[in-house]
Design a protein around this motif. Structure first.
Motif, PDB file in Angstrom:
ATOM      1  N   CYS A 112       0.862  -1.152  -0.048  1.00  0.00           N
ATOM      2  CA  CYS A 112      -0.068  -0.031  -0.028  1.00  0.00           C
ATOM      3  C   CYS A 112       1.000   1.078   0.026  1.00  0.00           C
ATOM      4  N   TRP A 113       2.159   1.195   0.364  1.00  0.00           N
ATOM      5  CA  TRP A 113       3.033   2.429   0.301  1.00  0.00           C
ATOM      6  C   TRP A 113       3.584   2.360  -0.857  1.00  0.00           C
ATOM      7  N   HIS A 114       3.336   1.987  -2.083  1.00  0.00           N
ATOM      8  CA  HIS A 114       3.611   1.717  -3.397  1.00  0.00           C
ATOM      9  C   HIS A 114       4.446   3.447  -3.859  1.00  0.00           C
ATOM     10  N   PHE A 115       3.424   4.331  -3.694  1.00  0.00           N
ATOM     11  CA  PHE A 115       3.912   5.556  -4.225  1.00  0.00           C
ATOM     12  C   PHE A 115       5.079   6.131  -3.303  1.00  0.00           C
ATOM     13  N   GLU A 116       4.903   6.028  -1.977  1.00  0.00           N
ATOM     14  CA  GLU A 116       5.815   6.471  -0.908  1.00  0.00           C
ATOM     15  C   GLU A 116       6.946   6.061  -1.262  1.00  0.00           C
ATOM     16  N   ARG A 117       6.858   4.787  -1.540  1.00  0.00           N
ATOM     17  CA  ARG A 117       8.222   3.885  -1.437  1.00  0.00           C
ATOM     18  C   ARG A 117       8.903   4.353  -2.462  1.00  0.00           C
ATOM     19  N   ARG A 118       8.127   4.516  -3.668  1.00  0.00           N
ATOM     20  CA  ARG A 118       8.879   5.191  -4.818  1.00  0.00           C
ATOM     21  C   ARG A 118       9.346   6.518  -4.751  1.00  0.00           C
ATOM     22  N   ASP A 119       8.616   7.244  -4.406  1.00  0.00           N
ATOM     23  CA  ASP A 119       8.985   8.906  -4.277  1.00  0.00           C
ATOM     24  C   ASP A 119      10.316   9.204  -3.212  1.00  0.00           C
ATOM     25  N   LEU A 120      10.021   8.452  -2.075  1.00  0.00           N
ATOM     26  CA  LEU A 120      10.941   8.650  -1.012  1.00  0.00           C
ATOM     27  C   LEU A 120      12.221   7.990  -1.091  1.00  0.00           C
ATOM     28  N   ALA A 121      12.465   7.094  -2.387  1.00  0.00           N
ATOM     29  CA  ALA A 121      13.913   6.101  -2.395  1.00  0.00           C
ATOM     30  C   ALA A 121      14.787   7.361  -2.238  1.00  0.00           C
ATOM     31  N   GLY A 122      15.950   6.875  -1.197  1.00  0.00           N
ATOM     32  CA  GLY A 122      17.036   7.646  -1.263  1.00  0.00           C
ATOM     33  C   GLY A 122      17.203   8.711   0.088  1.00  0.00           C
ATOM     34  N   ILE A 123      15.959   8.500   0.617  1.00  0.00           N
ATOM     35  CA  ILE A 123      15.865   9.212   2.067  1.00  0.00           C
ATOM     36  C   ILE A 123      16.433   8.695   3.128  1.00  0.00           C
ATOM     37  N   GLY A 124      16.518   7.578   3.073  1.00  0.00           N
ATOM     38  CA  GLY A 124      17.445   6.644   4.144  1.00  0.00           C
ATOM     39  C   GLY A 124      17.172   5.142   3.889  1.00  0.00           C
ATOM     40  N   THR A 125      17.539   4.270   4.803  1.00  0.00           N
ATOM     41  CA  THR A 125      17.098   2.875   4.696  1.00  0.00           C
ATOM     42  C   THR A 125      15.802   2.921   5.073  1.00  0.00           C
ATOM     43  N   MET A 126      14.870   2.256   4.308  1.00  0.00           N
ATOM     44  CA  MET A 126      13.772   1.960   4.498  1.00  0.00           C
ATOM     45  C   MET A 126      13.200   0.633   4.645  1.00  0.00           C
ATOM     46  N   VAL A 127      12.263   0.447   5.591  1.00  0.00           N
ATOM     47  CA  VAL A 127      12.016  -0.649   6.118  1.00  0.00           C
ATOM     48  C   VAL A 127      10.477  -0.938   6.035  1.00  0.00           C
ATOM     49  N   PHE A 128      10.015  -1.863   5.279  1.00  0.00           N
ATOM     50  CA  PHE A 128       8.572  -2.333   5.323  1.00  0.00           C
ATOM     51  C   PHE A 128       8.292  -3.580   5.757  1.00  0.00           C
ATOM     52  N   TYR A 129       7.058  -3.796   6.579  1.00  0.00           N
ATOM     53  CA  TYR A 129       6.732  -5.173   6.952  1.00  0.00           C
ATOM     54  C   TYR A 129       5.279  -5.400   6.955  1.00  0.00           C
ATOM     55  N   ASP A 130       4.842  -6.686   6.593  1.00  0.00           N
ATOM     56  CA  ASP A 130       3.509  -7.182   6.725  1.00  0.00           C
ATOM     57  C   ASP A 130       3.181  -7.264   8.247  1.00  0.00           C
TER      58      ASP A 130
END
Length: 372
Positions: A112-130
């Motif tokens: 569900c974070w598709h757009f945020e994951r795409r557009d914030l790439a490079g902001i830091g290490t990003m962790v997603f979990y179900d």
């Protein structure tokens, strides 16, 4: 049996969307909604579910295995996000060890974070979990289905995947409640390890007073009936799941009504349908009652120690905007962002506004960190 299946399918779709903010069907019939076969070709294709990170499995404190993906920060990705996304970074030397953890809502999954994951790439290490029982994560024991347990899960994820360095937490709906549970369990983390929080379309309590489907007394009657109805459907899972997979016009229309506040591309609605359809009716039944019990206003005080943004839509029927206003009243100094013509799934519907607000919070948190 066919009649029972049709009835269960309609009730299952309606209750699923009303409880989770989305519908229970996958396939969508075209006639009722008047879509032409060529309409999809006119839309800009968006590869939902295609963004993947390094997979991990984390074992929670009760043994449930949570599926995690990590988008590692690469120095080559650290410059400003693409200008075409309308995002500009203001922090010249942001911390290289920043970790941003994203928590999805009820009935959804990390995609569900598709757009945020795409557009914030490079902001830091990003962790997603179900979250437990959702997506690719393992099924939770029924006795451990609670907001408090979700907070313990988040604590474990933070300790494992961000053992050092500053952390930003971003949660949508149930994900925001999980952050509140963490603040209640470990207030010492906020202002120390946790430097920023983004709360999207969520609530700190009082959801048992929100009418479902219709305003006023009738809507409250529907809410009263929702829990036993979902529980009854969970006792005939095979019938319900067959009906959900078959897809109905009503599921599509309910998704559009309760997830979005404006006209969106049909692909957005179908994307939400697919996530919800992957959530068994028994999971919907187990989690639904915990939201009426949710009361974390007393846990919001630690959020005053960090940069905090609260984002919500003015047409959210599931966590009404007034709930975001109430959170901000308990967190003086937090930024409140009201997104016009926006429903519960604003992180998809109006993703540019949500991403911009999150980026602003992250920049302020980084700036404050640099001044300490």
């Amino acid at each position: 049996m066919a009649k029972v299946g049709r009835t269960a399918g309609l009730i299952g779709a309606a209750v699923g969307v009303l409880a989770a903010g989305a519908a229970a069907g996958v396939a969508v019939e075209r006639q009722l909604i008047g879509r032409r076969s060529g309409q999809r070709a006119q839309l800009e294709a968006e590869p939902f579910g295609s963004l993947r990170g390094t997979p991990h499995v984390f074992t929670a404190d009760d043994g449930v295995e949570l599926y995690v993906e990590v988008d590692e920060l690469k120095r080559s990705r650290r410059p400003e996000p693409e200008k075409k996304r309308g995002l500009r970074r203001k922090v010249v030397n942001p911390p290289e060890d920043l970790t941003v953890i994203f928590l999805h809502g009820y009935g959804l999954n990390m995609d569900c974070w598709h757009f945020e994951r795409r557009d914030l790439a490079g902001i830091g290490t990003m962790v997603f979990y179900d979250q437990r029982s959702h997506g690719r994560s393992g099924r939770s024991p029924k006795e451990n289905v609670s907001i408090e347990q979700l907070g313990r899960d988040l604590y474990g994820i933070l300790e494992k995947f961000a053992p050092t360095g500053p952390v930003i937490l971003v949660g949508h709906s149930m994900g925001g409640m999980s952050i509140m549970a963490l603040a209640e369990l470990h207030p010492e983390l906020f202002g120390d390890r946790v430097i920023g929080v983004g709360l999207c379309s969520t609530s700190a309590g009082g959801l048992d007073q929100v009418p479902i489907a219709l305003p006023g007394r009738i809507g409250m009657m529907v809410r009263t009936l929702a829990t036993p109805t979902v529980s009854a459907l969970a006792r005939i899972p095979d019938v319900v799941e067959r009906s959900r997979k078959a897809g109905t016009d009503i599921s599509y229309l309910l998704t559009r009504k309760y997830s979005f506040g404006s006209e969106v591309p049909p692909a957005y609605t179908e994307f939400v349908n697919e996530m919800i359809a992957a959530t068994p009716i028994s999971v919907i039944a187990e989690f639904y009652p915990i939201f009426a019990l949710h009361d974390k206003y007393g846990a919001l005080e630690p959020l005053q120690k960090v940069e905090c943004v609260v984002i919500a839509g003015d047409k959210d029927h599931l966590t009404p905007f007034e709930h975001s206003e109430e959170i901000v009243r308990h967190v003086p100094g937090a930024e409140l962002v009201e997104v016009p013509n926006c429903g519960h799934l604003g992180l998809i519907e109006h993703h540019r506004e949500f991403t911009a607000a999150l980026l602003g919070m992250i920049e302020r948190a980084e700036l404050a960190l640099g001044q300490t």
